[in-house]
Design an enzyme around this catalytic site. Structure first.
Site, short mmCIF file in Angstrom:
data_model
loop_
_atom_site.label_atom_id
_atom_site.label_comp_id
_atom_site.label_asym_id
_atom_site.label_seq_id
_atom_site.Cartn_x
_atom_site.Cartn_y
_atom_site.Cartn_z
N LYS A 10 31.43 21.89 22.65
CA LYS A 10 32.69 21.27 23.08
C LYS A 10 32.33 20.01 23.87
O LYS A 10 31.84 20.07 25.00
CB LYS A 10 33.49 22.26 23.94
CG LYS A 10 34.86 21.72 24.25
CD LYS A 10 35.75 22.79 24.84
CE LYS A 10 37.16 22.27 25.03
NZ LYS A 10 37.27 21.07 25.84
N CYS B 253 20.66 -2.65 61.01
CA CYS B 253 20.36 -3.82 61.84
C CYS B 253 20.95 -3.74 63.23
O CYS B 253 20.76 -4.65 64.05
CB CYS B 253 20.84 -5.08 61.15
SG CYS B 253 22.63 -5.22 61.11
N GLU C 179 30.48 25.44 17.49
CA GLU C 179 30.16 24.03 17.75
C GLU C 179 30.10 23.82 19.25
O GLU C 179 30.56 24.65 20.01
CB GLU C 179 31.29 23.13 17.23
CG GLU C 179 31.40 23.03 15.75
CD GLU C 179 32.67 22.29 15.36
OE1 GLU C 179 33.11 21.38 16.08
OE2 GLU C 179 33.23 22.66 14.33
N LYS D 194 35.26 28.61 15.73
CA LYS D 194 36.32 28.41 14.74
C LYS D 194 36.12 29.40 13.60
O LYS D 194 34.99 29.80 13.32
CB LYS D 194 36.26 26.98 14.17
CG LYS D 194 36.47 25.91 15.22
CD LYS D 194 36.29 24.51 14.70
CE LYS D 194 36.42 23.51 15.82
NZ LYS D 194 36.09 22.15 15.45
N ASP E 73 42.41 25.53 34.07
CA ASP E 73 42.61 26.47 32.96
C ASP E 73 43.10 27.82 33.45
O ASP E 73 43.91 28.47 32.80
CB ASP E 73 41.30 26.65 32.18
CG ASP E 73 40.95 25.38 31.41
OD1 ASP E 73 41.88 24.67 31.02
OD2 ASP E 73 39.76 25.11 31.22
N SER F 50 45.82 21.31 21.00
CA SER F 50 44.78 21.57 21.99
C SER F 50 44.00 22.82 21.56
O SER F 50 44.17 23.28 20.43
CB SER F 50 45.47 21.79 23.32
OG SER F 50 44.53 21.88 24.32
N ASP G 55 38.18 21.71 36.06
CA ASP G 55 38.75 22.12 34.78
C ASP G 55 38.98 23.62 34.76
O ASP G 55 39.97 24.12 34.24
CB ASP G 55 37.79 21.77 33.63
CG ASP G 55 37.85 20.29 33.32
OD1 ASP G 55 38.58 19.58 34.04
OD2 ASP G 55 37.15 19.86 32.38
N ARG H 12 45.33 11.24 21.39
CA ARG H 12 46.16 12.40 21.10
C ARG H 12 47.61 12.19 21.53
O ARG H 12 48.53 12.71 20.91
CB ARG H 12 45.58 13.63 21.79
CG ARG H 12 46.28 14.88 21.35
CD ARG H 12 45.50 16.10 21.70
NE ARG H 12 45.37 16.28 23.12
CZ ARG H 12 44.84 17.33 23.69
NH1 ARG H 12 44.33 18.27 22.94
NH2 ARG H 12 44.76 17.43 24.98
S1 IVH Z 1 38.61 21.33 17.59
C1 IVH Z 1 42.95 21.83 16.52
N1 IVH Z 1 36.12 20.98 18.23
O1 IVH Z 1 38.63 19.80 23.14
C2 IVH Z 1 41.74 22.00 17.31
N2 IVH Z 1 37.78 20.19 19.74
O2 IVH Z 1 40.48 21.24 24.88
C3 IVH Z 1 41.14 20.73 17.53
N3 IVH Z 1 36.88 19.08 21.73
O3 IVH Z 1 41.40 17.87 22.44
C4 IVH Z 1 40.03 20.76 18.39
N4 IVH Z 1 34.77 19.29 21.22
O4 IVH Z 1 39.22 16.76 21.98
C5 IVH Z 1 37.38 20.79 18.59
N5 IVH Z 1 33.86 20.72 18.67
C6 IVH Z 1 35.12 20.53 19.02
C7 IVH Z 1 35.47 19.86 20.22
C8 IVH Z 1 36.83 19.74 20.54
C9 IVH Z 1 35.62 18.81 22.10
C10 IVH Z 1 38.08 18.70 22.50
C11 IVH Z 1 39.17 18.11 21.67
C12 IVH Z 1 40.42 18.78 22.14
C13 IVH Z 1 39.98 19.49 23.38
C14 IVH Z 1 40.77 20.74 23.63
#
Ligand code: IVH
Length: 583
Positions: free
Chosen positions: A114, A408, A112, A286, A36, A81, A32, A135
């Site tokens: 991920k 064997c 939060e 966020k 990225d 994303s 990943d 998605r």
């Molecule tokens: S917020 C508009 N919060 O990460 C923003 N995404 O790489 C929406 N993901 O497709 C995402 N944990 O599936 C958000 N705590 C979290 C997350 C999270 C995992 C995933 C999500 C997104 C991907 C993006």
């Protein structure tokens, strides 16, 4: 300029290939983090070219088409994303410093985890689940309502009486590490092992009908897409409100004010992620104020009010000491790499499977090589590559591919670089592994008879076929120096008539490629063992989800007289429970 264009073209091609391997084949070609970085590099190069010239660039679309054959439904709000960062300096430059003027606002940020799973969009109208979409391309998702409505964490009806009339819930479907291990051990045959937790989630969601397996999946809500009215002023309070509706949210959410607090949260989970019951690949930061989020807005790919701060990929280098060859239940011989032990995310490891000898050739492995190991999905160690620049002639030795079974000594059959032991249950390794399968939870589920006991009984030549297991006596068990109470328990368990469902019985036969899911489909179709024993290729073709290879394995199993005799003997010890029989 021509040079830059060429570079852009090359990078786009490379990323498109990676996307295909990741999303369509479900076999990631790079980590990943490497992905990225490629995307970041491309984004930088494309910064000065006009938007209309980058419409087809992978930087502009969020392709997450996992389940292309499902009904397509538009999201009410696009599912975007997240922008990524990998270090605190970039986090500051890319994100934090844009909000300098709010520096003194208390709890301006929310942090939060991920989650490493699959994003889902749930539409509730008047509190009732209408559909669940993946998605997809960010604007149109694939309808997987049937499968996700079976997941225990996803409420069919929301609780409370203050629920918005239309509510789009956003969150992640994931699998716990324990269930991931379980699914790889028991559900799917060796060849279909999932390499990480995310691909296991995709694999399960791809099933036409996940039935009993839905209980292996979990869900966390992390936001709201569309709501016909405001629910809360802050992201943290929005999530708390979602919790009151019966939607599960993670307990690891904080609101904070400074970069130091964000880094503290990040560092804590970077060190302690292995203690969580599920996989995470970073944290998400966020902006807490929802009104401000709306003002800041999004670009075509991601919101500008959130960023993922990813953990570095879990790779470490070590020395390859030896390659062992291990014979499995069906005679397949798998190379196992043994290396100088290393610690990755708190766990000491020294073995990694190489699947088959093609992997040795692909990596161009030699004993003594410096190799890079990654713990995929935090669980299965994998050799990623060989550091060829550090290879020296005197320290590197060619790997010798064996001609005879390491257990064997029977001749090895090499079928397109897949190695098989030519002996059957006269090979102790195959027999041990078959017995382990036979007594397991999804097969006959024999209490007090575990892997260690089986291994010792076979090693000491006390048993050489399954019937010997049922005929064990005190004298034989005493040869293993077991206590009298243990012996008593084992014998009571073995002598009791075992009652098992038809699908568990079929699974216990250990037919190649026939995992528990296929066994269940077959049992549902034939209802009785007699019907199954009479079957042929044409009948089996009518059953959903069985491939031609599996069908040919089943047919050749049923053709052999020894196997039918074995089934008849088993039936003296086992009562099959039939479902759906109308008497
Ligand atoms: S917020 C508009 N919060 O990460 C923003 N995404 O790489 C929406 N993901 O497709 C995402 N944990 O599936 C958000 N705590 C979290 C997350 C999270 C995992 C995933 C999500 C997104 C991907 C993006």
């Amino acid at each position: 300029m021509i040079k830059v264009n060429k570079l852009i073209h090359k990078l786009r091609e490379k990323i498109n290939i990676c996307n295909y391997k990741y999303y369509v084949l479900n076999k990631p070609a790079i980590t990943d983090q490497q992905y990225d970085l490629l995307l970041l590099k491309l984004e930088k190069l494309e910064r000065y070219i006009p938007l209309e010239k980058k419409q087809k660039s992978p930087t502009q679309n969020i392709n997450d088409s996992l389940l292309k054959h499902y009904k397509q439904i538009a999201h009410k709000t696009p599912m975007l994303s997240l922008q990524n960062t990998f270090n605190s300096q970039f986090l500051y430059k890319q994100f934090i410093c844009l909000y300098k003027k709010y520096i003194n606002y208390k709890n301006f940020f929310c942090c939060e985890l991920k989650f490493d799973g699959v994003a889902i969009n749930l539409l509730y109208i008047n509190g009732h689940l209408i559909h669940g979409l993946t998605r997809g391309n960010g604007y149109i998702g694939e309808d997987i309502t049937h499968n996700i409505s079976l997941i225990k964490d996803i409420p069919i009806k929301l609780k409370g009486n203050n629920i918005p009339q239309t509510l789009e819930v956003r969150g992640e479907i994931f699998i716990t590490k324990k269930n991931f291990y379980y699914i790889n051990q028991n559900f799917l045959m060796q060849k279909k092992k999932f390499c990480n937790t995310r691909s296991a989630v995709v694999g399960l969601l791809r099933m036409r009908n996940i039935n009993n397996y839905a209980n292996l999946l979990s869900f966390f809500c992390y936001g709201v897409g569309f709501a016909n009215r405001n629910i809360a002023c802050y992201h943290t309070t929005l999530l708390k409100q979602c919790k009151t509706y019966g939607l599960p949210i993670s307990s690891n959410i904080i609101s904070c004010t400074t970069l130091q607090e964000i880094i503290q949260f990040y560092d804590f989970f970077k060190t302690n992620r292995h203690k969580l019951s599920y996989d995470i690949d970073g944290i998400v930061i966020k902006i807490n104020d929802i009104f401000l989020q709306k003002q800041i807005g999004c670009n075509s790919r991601a919101p500008k009010w959130a960023i993922a701060y990813k953990f570095p990929s879990q790779e470490k280098s070590t020395i390859l000491k030896q390659i062992f060859f291990q014979t499995g239940r069906t005679g397949i011989i798998t190379p196992i790499a043994y290396f100088k032990s290393i610690k990755i995310s708190g766990v000491k490891i020294c073995y990694a499977t190489l699947y088959n000898i093609n992997e040795i050739y692909r990596l161009d492995l030699k004993i003594g090589d410096i190799i890079t190991i990654q713990r995929c999905g935090n669980v299965i160690p994998k050799i990623i590559h060989v550091v060829k620049s550090k290879r020296t002639k005197q320290h590197s030795n060619k790997i010798i591919i064996p001609q005879f079974c390491p257990s064997c000594n029977a001749k090895i059959i090499n079928n397109n670089n897949l190695l098989y032991c030519s002996a059957s249950f006269s090979c102790k390794a195959q027999f041990k592994e078959y017995l382990k399968h036979f007594i397991s939870r999804n097969a006959i589920n024999i209490k007090y008879v575990g892997k260690q006991l089986i291994y010792r009984l076979v090693e000491k030549n006390i048993i050489s076929n399954v019937m010997d297991l049922f005929a064990l006596n005190k004298k034989q068990l005493r040869l293993l120096n077991l206590g009298e109470t243990t012996i008593q328990k084992i014998l009571l368990s073995l002598y009791a008539k075992h009652k098992v469902y038809l699908h568990n019985f079929l699974f216990a036969l250990g037919i190649k490629n026939m995992g528990i899911v296929t066994s269940k489909n077959i049992a549902d179709h034939f209802v009785t063992l007699e019907n199954f024993l009479k079957t042929d290729k044409y009948h089996l073709l009518k059953i959903n989800g069985i491939g031609l290879k599996t069908i040919s394995y089943i047919c050749s199993f049923l053709k052999k007289k020894d196997n039918i005799q074995y089934i008849n003997l088993l039936r003296q010890k086992i009562d099959i429970i039939y479902l759906n029989i109308t008497q």
